[in-house]
Design a protein around this motif. Structure first.
Motif, PDB file in Angstrom:
ATOM      1  N   MET A 270       0.820  -1.201   0.000  1.00  0.00           N
ATOM      2  CA  MET A 270       0.000   0.000   0.000  1.00  0.00           C
ATOM      3  C   MET A 270       0.858   1.256   0.000  1.00  0.00           C
ATOM      4  O   MET A 270       0.607   2.201  -0.748  1.00  0.00           O
ATOM      5  CB  MET A 270      -0.922  -0.007   1.219  1.00  0.00           C
ATOM      6  N   VAL A 271       1.890   1.260   0.853  1.00  0.00           N
ATOM      7  CA  VAL A 271       2.770   2.429   0.942  1.00  0.00           C
ATOM      8  C   VAL A 271       3.477   2.664  -0.388  1.00  0.00           C
ATOM      9  O   VAL A 271       3.583   3.802  -0.864  1.00  0.00           O
ATOM     10  CB  VAL A 271       3.791   2.252   2.083  1.00  0.00           C
TER      11      VAL A 271
ATOM     12  N   GLN B 158       1.737   8.771   6.130  1.00  0.00           N
ATOM     13  CA  GLN B 158       2.038   8.522   7.534  1.00  0.00           C
ATOM     14  C   GLN B 158       0.760   8.423   8.361  1.00  0.00           C
ATOM     15  O   GLN B 158       0.615   7.534   9.209  1.00  0.00           O
ATOM     16  CB  GLN B 158       2.932   9.634   8.079  1.00  0.00           C
ATOM     17  N   ARG B 159      -0.158   9.337   8.136  1.00  0.00           N
ATOM     18  CA  ARG B 159      -1.407   9.326   8.911  1.00  0.00           C
ATOM     19  C   ARG B 159      -2.200   8.057   8.647  1.00  0.00           C
ATOM     20  O   ARG B 159      -2.740   7.436   9.583  1.00  0.00           O
ATOM     21  CB  ARG B 159      -2.248  10.557   8.559  1.00  0.00           C
ATOM     22  N   LEU B 160      -2.269   7.648   7.376  1.00  0.00           N
ATOM     23  CA  LEU B 160      -3.031   6.455   7.031  1.00  0.00           C
ATOM     24  C   LEU B 160      -2.364   5.205   7.588  1.00  0.00           C
ATOM     25  O   LEU B 160      -3.014   4.355   8.202  1.00  0.00           O
ATOM     26  CB  LEU B 160      -3.169   6.346   5.505  1.00  0.00           C
ATOM     27  N   VAL B 161      -1.050   5.089   7.395  1.00  0.00           N
ATOM     28  CA  VAL B 161      -0.327   3.909   7.878  1.00  0.00           C
ATOM     29  C   VAL B 161      -0.409   3.820   9.395  1.00  0.00           C
ATOM     30  O   VAL B 161      -0.610   2.734   9.958  1.00  0.00           O
ATOM     31  CB  VAL B 161       1.138   3.938   7.406  1.00  0.00           C
TER      32      VAL B 161
ATOM     33  N   GLY C 124       2.346   9.186  14.953  1.00  0.00           N
ATOM     34  CA  GLY C 124       1.518   9.142  13.748  1.00  0.00           C
ATOM     35  C   GLY C 124       2.325   9.408  12.500  1.00  0.00           C
ATOM     36  O   GLY C 124       1.793   9.896  11.503  1.00  0.00           O
ATOM     37  N   GLU C 125       3.619   9.061  12.527  1.00  0.00           N
ATOM     38  CA  GLU C 125       4.510   9.355  11.399  1.00  0.00           C
ATOM     39  C   GLU C 125       5.205   8.100  10.858  1.00  0.00           C
ATOM     40  O   GLU C 125       6.237   8.187  10.210  1.00  0.00           O
ATOM     41  CB  GLU C 125       5.541  10.409  11.839  1.00  0.00           C
TER      42      GLU C 125
ATOM     43  N   THR D  93       1.357  14.867  19.943  1.00  0.00           N
ATOM     44  CA  THR D  93       2.483  13.971  19.669  1.00  0.00           C
ATOM     45  C   THR D  93       3.014  14.123  18.245  1.00  0.00           C
ATOM     46  O   THR D  93       4.177  13.824  17.985  1.00  0.00           O
ATOM     47  CB  THR D  93       2.088  12.504  19.910  1.00  0.00           C
ATOM     48  N   GLY D  94       2.189  14.562  17.310  1.00  0.00           N
ATOM     49  CA  GLY D  94       2.624  14.714  15.924  1.00  0.00           C
ATOM     50  C   GLY D  94       3.493  15.939  15.728  1.00  0.00           C
ATOM     51  O   GLY D  94       3.257  16.991  16.334  1.00  0.00           O
TER      52      GLY D  94
END
Length: 612
Positions: free
Chosen positions: A300-301, A315-318, A353-354, A523-524
């Motif tokens: 997917m990435v 990053q957000r999706l993964v 989230g990265e 945290t992001g």
């Protein structure tokens, strides 16, 4: 003129011009030669035109100080043309051959082609958008030719011909399927097909008894494709027949049916694969099932990156999918009675989230006081083994649930955070940095929040903490020389630079330090930088520039990681400038300039020149 045309067609912003305009521009170019030491232009001179270097080097000077050096395929003089005069002096540093586009022709191109003019005004974000748009176009052909078996295939559900409509519906419900084949597994003949919607129409709308044999309700003439057919073939078949699924045969056109390709799966593949991963995570009944879903994340990435999706969106999706993956692993490995008394926390890039690709395990368990030690140890070992099966190797630093040091009660967690205030050095500071990025993903999340909040509350009143914590921002040099040259030296050939140490880490840790100072819970990194802008520490425009710089640097790192994955090599964070396009090299220089400016700001803000 042909060589000139080919040369210009590969260089931004000439690559934005339509064919006829590019041809006229190539005709208008003059060739200029100059010896080393010759002054080309400067304040007080009328701008002659836009210079495009073919050979040699040209220095840009302000008050006799060199501020930039231009090399082959680079342009200069555009700003003087747009402003009506030079602010810098340009001097030949090494024998030069260049094209010179006359000023009147340059201004005509700017008037007639806004995209050409925009190149000279674009900020980093806009230039990145242009680069990503070109990458999307380049990837389109490969997407259309992807094979059916690269998408998610729903396993076939078989029901006997004599089974009732109700039994067929129950079989589909149990398997989470929308269709079933009527016949025997392995049948190469034409099996019948029933779907949830066809049974609904037969029983509910038309009033057929639920005991009707499913053979009487099945439709024949199955539309099927071999598994090595392209997804584009599948899309054509669905469109041609007006259907929402095709059967997939194992070997050629006459093989047994091995699954169904649903329209939703097909659309998900063309979009981003995420729906397929979520489906497999939810259906996983074992860690082995979950591992298969997890490895789809890599595909997917790669697909998203190739289609020009910005790294921060990847990053957000993964990260969202990873958290679902880890939560399901927790459900499969931690007994229910213990799950109520503990919390799984993800650290590092996953916590921020990265995350983009699988990295080392970075996690911990927060335990309710009195939790059974043997049950905790067994669950931690099962979790650790599960993470390894999912493709996350043990963390060299030991930040993982299998390490007893990272199985904490809320009170333990509070003390671990507070330790950095009492002794702001070494391991205590590293632990604090890791814990600041943590995010709870499963179990009783209140346990994590209780310990984290209490620990952060005890960090006040330690004036030396913030400077000591921020100090690592200056630990690594930014690989950008004094004259805006990319400085290599890493890798076996000495032709690479470390994009993580030189660019990503200073932004991430600088933002982390500013968030700690303001006691922000974010945290992001992007959220932390925007928070610093709200606090007046950063200019809002500079915060956005840093976010774009981080995005670009992360994209280059992702490309290197994907290349290593495909080649079966150990991953690293090295980027080789020689392998980048001219535009990418320019963007890399811009990103590193932003990093250097941010490091200066952080050093001044936290008085790092006073920290020894």
């Amino acid at each position: 003129m042909e060589p000139t045309l080919r040369f210009l067609a590969a260089i931004p912003p000439f690559d934005r011009l339509p064919g006829a305009a590019l041809t006229e521009t190539a005709r208008a170019m003059d060739v200029v030669y100059a010896e080393a030491g010759q002054r080309l232009a400067g304040p007080g001179d009328t701008p002659e035109g836009l210079w495009v270097l073919l050979k040699g080097r040209v220095e840009e000077l302000r008050e006799e100080e060199v501020i930039r050096v231009f090399g082959p395929e680079e342009l200069f003089g555009a700003l003087a043309l747009l402003r009506g005069g030079y602010r810098s002096t340009f001097r030949v540093a090494e024998e030069m051959v260049a094209y010179l586009l006359p000023a009147d022709r340059f201004r005509a191109l700017c008037r007639e082609h806004p995209a050409f003019q925009a190149h000279f005004h674009d900020d980093l974000a806009t230039k990145l958008d242009g680069l990503l748009a070109r990458e999307r176009q380049q990837d389109l052909a490969s997407v259309m030719l992807a094979r059916i078996d690269q998408a998610y295939l729903h396993p076939p559900v078989w029901v006997a011909p004599e089974a009732t409509a109700q039994e067929a519906g129950q079989a589909m419900e149990a398997a989470g399927a929308n269709a079933a084949l009527v016949g025997s597994p392995g049948d190469t003949a034409d099996p019948g097909l029933v779907t949830v919607s066809s049974l609904y129409r037969a029983v509910v709308v038309r009033g057929r008894p639920a005991t009707t044999p499913v053979a009487d309700l099945a439709r024949h003439g199955l539309v099927a494709l071999p598994r090595d057919a392209s997804l584009f073939d599948a899309m054509l078949a669905m469109t041609r027949h007006g259907i929402s699924r095709v059967a997939v045969r194992e070997e050629g056109w006459n093989g047994g049916v091995c699954g169904f390709l649903e329209l939703g799966s097909l659309m998900s593949y063309y979009a981003n694969h995420s729906h397929l991963v979520v489906t497999e995570i939810r259906r996983a009944r074992s860690v082995e099932d979950l591992a298969r879903a997890g490895w789809r994340l890599v595909d997917m990435v790669g697909a998203l990156s190739g289609r020009g999706v910005k790294p921060r969106h990847i990053q957000r999706l993964v990260s969202a999918l990873d958290r679902q993956l880890f939560a399901r692993l927790f459900d499969l490995t931690v007994p229910d009675e213990l799950a109520r008394d503990c919390c799984l926390v993800v650290l590092g890039s996953g916590g921020r989230g990265e995350q983009m690709l699988k990295t080392d395990q970075d996690n911990l368990l927060v335990l309710r006081p009195g939790a059974d030690p043997e049950a905790v140890r067994g669950a931690a070992e099962a979790l650790g083994k599960g993470f390894e099966q999912l493709g996350y190797p043990p963390c060299p630093g030991g930040y993982m649930v299998t390490n007893p040091r990272w199985r904490l009660t809320p009170a333990d967690l509070e003390e671990r955070i507070a330790e950095a205030g009492r002794h702001p050095e070494g391991q205590a500071l590293m632990d604090l940095a890791v814990l600041l990025d943590g995010t709870a993903v499963a179990g009783d999340t209140e346990l994590w929040e209780e310990g984290r909040t209490a620990g952060l509350g005890r960090l006040t009143g330690h004036p030396s903490l913030l400077s000591a914590f921020a100090r690592p921002v200056l630990e690594f040099d930014t690989p950008l020389g004094a004259f805006a040259h990319l400085r290599t030296g890493a890798g076996s050939g000495g032709d690479a630079l470390d994009v993580k140490k030189g660019g990503i880490f200073p932004i991430v840790h600088g933002a982390r330090s500013l968030a700690l100072e303001a006691r922000r819970q974010a945290t992001g990194t992007a959220e932390r930088l925007r928070g610093a802008a709200e606090d007046g520490v950063l200019d809002a425009a500079f915060a956005e520039e840093l976010i774009e710089a981080l995005d670009f640097l992360s994209g280059l790192r992702l490309r290197a990681l994907l290349a290593a994955h495909r080649a079966g090599r150990a991953p690293d964070d090295l980027v080789r400038p020689a392998e980048l396009s001219r535009l990418e090299r320019d963007l890399l220089k811009d990103a590193f300039q932003a990093v250097k400016a941010f490091k200066r700001l952080v050093a001044h803000h936290f008085h790092l020149n006073l920290v020894t």
